[in-house]
Design a protein around this motif. Structure first.
Motif, PDB file in Angstrom:
ATOM      1  N   LEU A   1     -10.063 -31.824  -4.928  1.00 59.63           N
ATOM      2  CA  LEU A   1      -8.979 -33.184  -4.978  1.00 59.63           C
ATOM      3  C   LEU A   1      -8.805 -33.606  -3.475  1.00 59.63           C
ATOM      4  CD1 LEU A   1      -7.233 -35.255  -6.689  1.00 59.63           C
ATOM      5  CD2 LEU A   1      -5.389 -33.635  -6.385  1.00 59.63           C
ATOM      6  N   GLN A   2      -9.728 -34.695  -3.298  1.00 63.56           N
ATOM      7  CA  GLN A   2      -9.881 -35.219  -1.822  1.00 63.56           C
ATOM      8  C   GLN A   2      -8.821 -36.537  -2.134  1.00 63.56           C
ATOM      9  OE1 GLN A   2     -13.681 -36.216  -1.522  1.00 63.56           O
ATOM     10  NE2 GLN A   2     -14.240 -34.209  -0.674  1.00 63.56           N
TER      11      GLN A   2
ATOM     12  N   LYS B   1      -3.829 -25.492  -9.899  1.00 65.31           N
ATOM     13  CA  LYS B   1      -3.945 -26.287  -8.751  1.00 65.31           C
ATOM     14  C   LYS B   1      -3.592 -25.515  -7.594  1.00 65.31           C
ATOM     15  CE  LYS B   1      -1.325 -29.785  -7.970  1.00 65.31           C
ATOM     16  NZ  LYS B   1      -0.571 -31.145  -8.066  1.00 65.31           N
ATOM     17  N   TYR B   2      -4.167 -25.405  -6.419  1.00 62.16           N
ATOM     18  CA  TYR B   2      -3.950 -24.924  -5.138  1.00 62.16           C
ATOM     19  C   TYR B   2      -3.914 -25.778  -4.170  1.00 62.16           C
ATOM     20  CZ  TYR B   2      -3.704 -21.141  -1.704  1.00 62.16           C
ATOM     21  OH  TYR B   2      -3.230 -20.226  -0.539  1.00 62.16           O
ATOM     22  N   SER B   3      -2.534 -25.935  -3.563  1.00 55.85           N
ATOM     23  CA  SER B   3      -2.627 -26.962  -2.407  1.00 55.85           C
ATOM     24  C   SER B   3      -2.802 -26.295  -1.144  1.00 55.85           C
ATOM     25  CB  SER B   3      -1.037 -27.341  -2.405  1.00 55.85           C
ATOM     26  OG  SER B   3      -0.613 -27.958  -3.666  1.00 55.85           O
ATOM     27  N   LEU B   4      -3.886 -26.914  -0.530  1.00 62.12           N
ATOM     28  CA  LEU B   4      -4.208 -26.306   0.935  1.00 62.12           C
ATOM     29  C   LEU B   4      -3.002 -26.502   1.805  1.00 62.12           C
ATOM     30  CD1 LEU B   4      -8.005 -27.716   0.700  1.00 62.12           C
ATOM     31  CD2 LEU B   4      -6.924 -25.478   0.100  1.00 62.12           C
ATOM     32  N   LYS B   5      -3.002 -25.778   2.852  1.00 61.78           N
ATOM     33  CA  LYS B   5      -2.004 -25.687   3.816  1.00 61.78           C
ATOM     34  C   LYS B   5      -2.320 -27.029   4.814  1.00 61.78           C
ATOM     35  CE  LYS B   5       0.626 -23.234   7.173  1.00 61.78           C
ATOM     36  NZ  LYS B   5       0.593 -21.704   7.752  1.00 61.78           N
ATOM     37  N   THR B   6      -3.512 -26.916   5.382  1.00 65.02           N
ATOM     38  CA  THR B   6      -4.208 -28.012   5.954  1.00 65.02           C
ATOM     39  C   THR B   6      -5.286 -28.813   5.186  1.00 65.02           C
ATOM     40  OG1 THR B   6      -3.663 -26.569   7.934  1.00 65.02           O
ATOM     41  CG2 THR B   6      -5.476 -28.361   8.216  1.00 65.02           C
ATOM     42  N   PRO B   7      -5.440 -29.876   5.221  1.00 62.52           N
ATOM     43  CA  PRO B   7      -6.655 -30.514   4.417  1.00 62.52           C
ATOM     44  C   PRO B   7      -7.985 -30.115   5.138  1.00 62.52           C
ATOM     45  CG  PRO B   7      -4.990 -32.094   4.969  1.00 62.52           C
ATOM     46  CD  PRO B   7      -4.533 -30.954   5.748  1.00 62.52           C
ATOM     47  N   TYR B   8      -9.111 -30.079   4.455  1.00 62.98           N
ATOM     48  CA  TYR B   8     -10.247 -30.107   4.961  1.00 62.98           C
ATOM     49  C   TYR B   8     -10.686 -31.108   5.722  1.00 62.98           C
ATOM     50  CZ  TYR B   8     -11.102 -26.065   1.833  1.00 62.98           C
ATOM     51  OH  TYR B   8     -10.921 -24.710   1.247  1.00 62.98           O
TER      52      TYR B   8
ATOM     53  N   ASP C   1     -13.023 -33.124   4.878  1.00 64.36           N
ATOM     54  CA  ASP C   1     -13.536 -34.106   3.971  1.00 64.36           C
ATOM     55  C   ASP C   1     -12.405 -34.788   3.214  1.00 64.36           C
ATOM     56  OD1 ASP C   1     -12.899 -32.310   2.318  1.00 64.36           O
ATOM     57  OD2 ASP C   1     -14.780 -31.938   1.196  1.00 64.36           O
ATOM     58  N   GLY C   2     -11.177 -34.512   3.753  1.00 60.74           N
ATOM     59  CA  GLY C   2     -10.020 -34.872   2.786  1.00 60.74           C
ATOM     60  C   GLY C   2      -9.383 -34.197   1.964  1.00 60.74           C
ATOM     61  N   THR C   3     -10.122 -33.094   1.329  1.00 60.14           N
ATOM     62  CA  THR C   3      -9.595 -32.074   0.297  1.00 60.14           C
ATOM     63  C   THR C   3      -8.195 -31.686   0.804  1.00 60.14           C
ATOM     64  OG1 THR C   3     -12.082 -31.733  -0.148  1.00 60.14           O
ATOM     65  CG2 THR C   3     -10.172 -30.152  -1.173  1.00 60.14           C
ATOM     66  N   THR C   4      -7.289 -31.927  -0.264  1.00 58.28           N
ATOM     67  CA  THR C   4      -6.050 -31.420  -0.149  1.00 58.28           C
ATOM     68  C   THR C   4      -5.685 -30.399  -1.281  1.00 58.28           C
ATOM     69  OG1 THR C   4      -5.213 -33.181  -1.362  1.00 58.28           O
ATOM     70  CG2 THR C   4      -5.032 -33.503   1.026  1.00 58.28           C
ATOM     71  N   HIS C   5      -6.366 -30.330  -2.396  1.00 63.31           N
ATOM     72  CA  HIS C   5      -5.916 -29.342  -3.502  1.00 63.31           C
ATOM     73  C   HIS C   5      -7.200 -29.036  -3.902  1.00 63.31           C
ATOM     74  CE1 HIS C   5      -2.530 -31.985  -3.152  1.00 63.31           C
ATOM     75  NE2 HIS C   5      -1.917 -30.888  -3.642  1.00 63.31           N
ATOM     76  N   VAL C   6      -7.354 -27.955  -4.548  1.00 66.84           N
ATOM     77  CA  VAL C   6      -8.685 -27.293  -5.275  1.00 66.84           C
ATOM     78  C   VAL C   6      -8.027 -27.034  -6.734  1.00 66.84           C
ATOM     79  CG1 VAL C   6     -10.336 -25.600  -5.352  1.00 66.84           C
ATOM     80  CG2 VAL C   6      -9.399 -26.335  -3.228  1.00 66.84           C
ATOM     81  N   ILE C   7      -8.794 -27.471  -7.831  1.00 65.15           N
ATOM     82  CA  ILE C   7      -8.490 -26.987  -9.219  1.00 65.15           C
ATOM     83  C   ILE C   7      -9.492 -26.090  -9.690  1.00 65.15           C
ATOM     84  CG2 ILE C   7      -8.039 -28.175 -11.490  1.00 65.15           C
ATOM     85  CD1 ILE C   7      -6.209 -29.623  -9.060  1.00 65.15           C
TER      86      ILE C   7
END
Length: 174
Positions: free
Chosen positions: A47-48, A110-117, A119-125
């Motif tokens: 999820l970006q 849904k896993y929320s990233l501590k720091t966005p990648y 490419d703008g990714t903030t979550h991984v589903i």
């Protein structure tokens, strides 16, 4: 009786044993691919929600090669005890933060990233089965040391140039 809909649950890798299965799961995890289930091989859903970062990254201590990256931007002196403790806490943290895990309304994880990648990714589903497969790759194999030594520190150096010099003196005459 065979259940064709759940045939992906059979993790037997053609008689190669569990080691090949684990390597397959690890390979999918590294490549951000779904490892098991009906969607095997597809890219995991990222999820970006932020725009990608752009600009010059000069000055960063970052190396990238063969889809791996090494960040070496943190250094400390021996007398900087607070900084050493912070680094030690960072490298000994658990691989997954329970506080950043949640369930979606569709039953996905849904896993929320501590720091966005970048490419703008903030979550991984993840689908639940794929999430369990990724967790399985984090479990160390039985009877395997977690610290690996390479080069001259390896248990059996490969080349003669990697071998430490032989001791001379009293021990050589035994």
């Amino acid at each position: 009786m065979r259940d064709d809909e759940s045939s992906y649950l059979n993790l037997d890798s053609g008689g190669e044993g569990g080691d090949a299965v684990l390597k397959d799961l690890q390979g999918h995890s590294i490549q951000h691919r779904i490892a098991v289930g009906p969607h095997k091989g597809r890219k995991a859903f990222m999820l970006q929600s932020l725009p990608p970062l752009t600009g010059d990254h000069a000055g960063e201590s970052l190396a990238k090669a063969a889809a791996f990256s090494l960040h070496a931007g943190v250094a400390t002196e021996a007398h900087q005890r607070n900084k050493l403790e912070r680094i030690a806490r960072y490298i000994t943290r658990p691989p997954v933060s329970i506080e950043r895990l949640s369930l979606t309304s569709q039953g996905h994880i849904k896993y929320s990233l501590k720091t966005p990648y970048r490419d703008g990714t903030t979550h991984v589903i993840f689908e639940p089965l794929d999430f369990i497969a990724r967790l399985a790759t984090l479990v160390p194999s039985p009877r395997v040391n977690l610290t690996r030594y390479h080069g001259i520190f390896a248990p059996e150096p490969v080349t003669a140039s990697e071998r430490p010099p032989r001791r001379l003196g009293r021990l050589a005459h035994r």
